[in-house]
Design an enzyme around this catalytic site. Structure first.
Site, PDB file in Angstrom:
ATOM      1  N   LYS A  63      41.968  41.972  40.242  1.00 34.24           N
ATOM      2  CA  LYS A  63      42.631  42.463  39.026  1.00 34.24           C
ATOM      3  C   LYS A  63      41.995  41.982  37.723  1.00 34.24           C
ATOM      4  O   LYS A  63      41.978  42.709  36.741  1.00 34.24           O
ATOM      5  CB  LYS A  63      44.103  42.075  39.050  1.00 34.24           C
ATOM      6  CG  LYS A  63      44.872  42.729  40.201  1.00 34.24           C
ATOM      7  CD  LYS A  63      46.332  42.354  40.153  1.00 34.24           C
ATOM      8  CE  LYS A  63      47.036  42.728  41.436  1.00 34.24           C
ATOM      9  NZ  LYS A  63      48.473  42.457  41.368  1.00 34.24           N
ATOM     10  N   ASP A  88      51.957  45.968  36.998  1.00 39.73           N
ATOM     11  CA  ASP A  88      52.692  44.827  37.568  1.00 39.73           C
ATOM     12  C   ASP A  88      53.815  44.345  36.656  1.00 39.73           C
ATOM     13  O   ASP A  88      54.904  43.990  37.128  1.00 39.73           O
ATOM     14  CB  ASP A  88      51.738  43.651  37.817  1.00 39.73           C
ATOM     15  CG  ASP A  88      50.839  43.891  39.016  1.00 39.73           C
ATOM     16  OD1 ASP A  88      51.270  44.572  39.965  1.00 39.73           O
ATOM     17  OD2 ASP A  88      49.699  43.389  39.006  1.00 39.73           O
TER      18      ASP A  88
END
Ligand code: ATR
Length: 307
Positions: A77, A133
């Site tokens: 990420k 997220d």
């Protein structure tokens, strides 16, 4: 069988995927394929083991093969921040990319997501990075715990990648106080300093509170393994002082922290909601349609817990 695609795979089937290392236990294919099937799309969602050394090439490969988009999971990420052509505000704000949408430049010069191109996809394609997220966490805290985040006092355990996104999201939601706890103190201190700089109205401190709080969030990896203990030091903070506890871990369904929290009378939820909502958000980014949340939830619970 939860997913029932109307059309069999063919040469016009479109693809999404998740890249991770490791990837074998990812629940994302079950989650996303259930959503794609329910929307009646002739798309599929695949999973690939991609070593971080090959991440750039893998993204480029998906791009030239005209994938609709990809998800990125551990450990990709942060790396991907430098590997996309454009960062959405979400990726810039949270400093990580977990969703890429590929976009092509149409004849009129406008960039459009690849879902708009059915027959011929223009060759000029870019990778647009997003982060879902934080949205996932916010929605899970609201829906699974009924939390009102504005004004809340929160203990956050963990200051790694997940902890940082959680701290920044909680601060952006205007919690009043954040107590940052981490095994490695300097990481909690630098997160505190970042919060002070970016969200000066939020009181951030390192260490356990000497008062009752509304919420405890676990963003450490403690609880994943059967031998793990709780990440919360009950000699320093009693769970009786917390109204609700959220554990980002979802496998096992009940970590030692959640078990103790239940025993102390707290409202509790595990990380499955965050996983679900980061996925529904990604699906909406790719399809432009409202995600079939309940179908996806069912597929996810079935995949993880066999229920
Ligand atoms: P992620 O991306 O999942 O957040 P990470 O960045 O490696 O992964 O962060 C893991 C978090 O779990 C960190 O807060 C880590 O604490 P340190 O910063 O001190 O490493 C925490 N963690 C992992 N194992 C732990 C353990 N045995 N005890 C306490 N904390 C632990």
């Amino acid at each position: 069988m939860l997913e029932a695609f109307a059309q069999p795979l063919s040469a016009s089937t479109r693809y999404c995927a998740v890249f991770g290392h490791p990837i074998r236990h990812s629940a994302s294919p079950a989650l996303q394929n259930a959503g794609l099937a329910a929307l009646g799309l002739d798309w599929r969602y695949l999973a690939f083991e991609v070593h971080p050394d090959n991440l750039r090439e893998a993204i480029r490969g998906a791009q030239v093969m005209k994938f609709i988009g990809v998800n990125l999971t551990v450990p990709h990420k942060l790396l991907a921040m430098d590997m996309v052509d454009l960062l959405d505000e979400s990726a810039q704000t949270w400093g990580a990319v977990n969703t890429i949408r590929f976009e092509a430049r149409a004849k009129d010069g406008i960039w459009r997501p690849l879902r708009y191109f059915a027959e011929t996809v223009p060759s000029e394609i870019r990778a647009h990075g997003f982060n879902t997220d934080a949205v996932g966490l916010g929605r899970a805290l609201r829906e699974d715990l009924g939390m009102e985040l504005a004004g809340a006092k929160v203990v956050l355990l963990g200051a790694g990648g997940a902890g940082r996104v959680a701290a920044l999201k909680l601060a952006a939601e205007k919690v009043s106080q954040l107590f940052l706890v981490n095994r490695t103190l300097p990481k909690a201190e630098s997160l505190r300093d970042e919060i002070h700089q970016r969200f000066p109205e939020v009181k951030a401190a390192v260490g356990y509170p000497g008062q009752a709080v509304d919420l405890v969030v676990n963003a450490t990896s403690l609880g994943l393994k059967p031998e793990d203990t709780s990440p919360l030091d009950e000699s320093q903070f009693s769970l009786r002082q917390a109204r609700a506890v959220y554990d980002m871990i979802y496998r096992p369904a009940e970590t030692p922290l959640l078990r103790a929290a239940k025993g102390a009378g707290c409202r509790v939820a595990n990380g499955v909601g965050m996983l679900l909502y980061q996925g529904t958000e990604a699906l909406e980014i790719w399809t432009g349609r409202t995600a079939p949340v309940e179908v996806m939830r069912k597929a996810l619970l079935n995949n993880i817990y066999g229920t």
